[in-house]
Design an enzyme around this catalytic site. Structure first.
Site, mmCIF file in Angstrom:
data_model
loop_
_atom_site.group_PDB
_atom_site.id
_atom_site.type_symbol
_atom_site.label_atom_id
_atom_site.label_comp_id
_atom_site.label_asym_id
_atom_site.label_seq_id
_atom_site.Cartn_x
_atom_site.Cartn_y
_atom_site.Cartn_z
ATOM 1 N N LYS A 37 52.977 9.427 -9.949
ATOM 2 C CA LYS A 37 54.396 9.684 -9.922
ATOM 3 C C LYS A 37 55.191 8.387 -9.791
ATOM 4 C CE LYS A 37 53.582 13.800 -7.104
ATOM 5 N NZ LYS A 37 53.821 14.358 -5.762
ATOM 6 N N ILE A 101 54.068 -0.234 -10.296
ATOM 7 C CA ILE A 101 53.569 -1.403 -9.580
ATOM 8 C C ILE A 101 52.118 -1.673 -9.957
ATOM 9 C CG2 ILE A 101 52.845 -0.038 -7.559
ATOM 10 C CD1 ILE A 101 53.905 -2.360 -5.804
ATOM 11 N N ASP A 103 48.874 -3.607 -8.335
ATOM 12 C CA ASP A 103 48.402 -4.153 -7.064
ATOM 13 C C ASP A 103 47.024 -4.762 -7.318
ATOM 14 O OD1 ASP A 103 48.125 -4.606 -4.333
ATOM 15 O OD2 ASP A 103 47.415 -2.587 -3.920
ATOM 16 N N GLY A 105 45.217 -3.819 -9.605
ATOM 17 C CA GLY A 105 45.105 -3.816 -11.070
ATOM 18 C C GLY A 105 44.163 -2.742 -11.584
ATOM 19 N N THR A 107 44.236 0.609 -11.505
ATOM 20 C CA THR A 107 44.801 1.753 -12.230
ATOM 21 C C THR A 107 45.054 1.395 -13.695
ATOM 22 O OG1 THR A 107 45.827 2.489 -10.182
ATOM 23 C CG2 THR A 107 46.678 3.441 -12.226
ATOM 24 N N LYS A 131 52.161 -7.340 -7.691
ATOM 25 C CA LYS A 131 51.562 -8.110 -6.590
ATOM 26 C C LYS A 131 50.425 -8.931 -7.171
ATOM 27 C CE LYS A 131 51.754 -4.169 -3.603
ATOM 28 N NZ LYS A 131 50.994 -3.414 -2.578
#
Ligand code: IMP
Ligand code: MG
Length: 173
Positions: A37, A101, A103, A105, A107, A131
């Protein structure tokens, strides 16, 4: 909670993202594939901004996937699970995966691999917040809005246990 980016800074970053995306997909059809989401706000705002650019993509289709990563609340584990797949076929199409985002990486790395198997015409990734210092896999998003320090953040679609997602600004938890 400490504000990191204001609604105005976020809106400006989305405009800048949209400009570079529009230039790259000029005259071409584009699928914006939002990652639920966390990318809800971004996907909608990006679609609006892209539609307002006259010489951008020839047409824009919005679609979504829903992904969860196993792990504790503020850190991912390295595994992702696809909760909901895209509804439009991506074979032979230009696909831009949109996530709020990056983070570790994980996903986007996993989604890229999954979608690449479906033989899209092109496959790129866009994130609003990055990030960069936290990567545990080799993943560089093609379009990056704003850099982030190593901190857990909420707002503009990003949650902590489903809370704070609707904050109009980005804050450090
Ligand atoms: P990655 O797979 O480690 O890059 O993490 C990406 C996903 O984890 C994002 O799509 C978010 O759902 C979530 N996430 C990572 N960092 C944050 C954060 O600081 N706040 C909220 N969610 C985050
Ligand atoms: Mg979350």
């Amino acid at each position: 909670m400490r504000e990191i980016y204001s609604p105005q800074q976020i809106a400006e970053a989305v405009r800048v993202l949209a400009k570079s995306i529009a230039a790259d997909y000029r005259g071409k059809p584009l699928i914006l594939l939002g990652v639920l989401k966390g990318a809800l706000y971004l996907t909608v705002d990006l679609a609006r901004a892209l539609s307002a650019i006259p010489d951008g993509p020839s047409d824009i289709v919005m679609d979504f996937v829903s992904v969860t990563s196993y792990g504790n609340e503020t850190d991912s584990s390295g595994n992702i699970r696809l909760l909901m797949d895209a509804t439009v076929p991506v074979a032979g199409r230009n696909v831009l995966v949109v996530d709020g985002i990056a983070d570790r990486g994980i996903t986007l790395h996993a989604l890229r691999a999954l979608l690449q198997e479906r033989a899209p015409e092109s496959l790129r990734t866009a994130v609003l917040f990055d990030k960069l210092g936290r990567r545990s896999v080799d993943l560089a998003a093609d379009y990056v809005g704003l850099p982030l320090p190593n901190a857990f953040v909420v707002g503009y679609g990003l949650d902590y246990q489903e809370n704070y997602r609707t904050l109009p600004y980005l804050a450090e938890l």
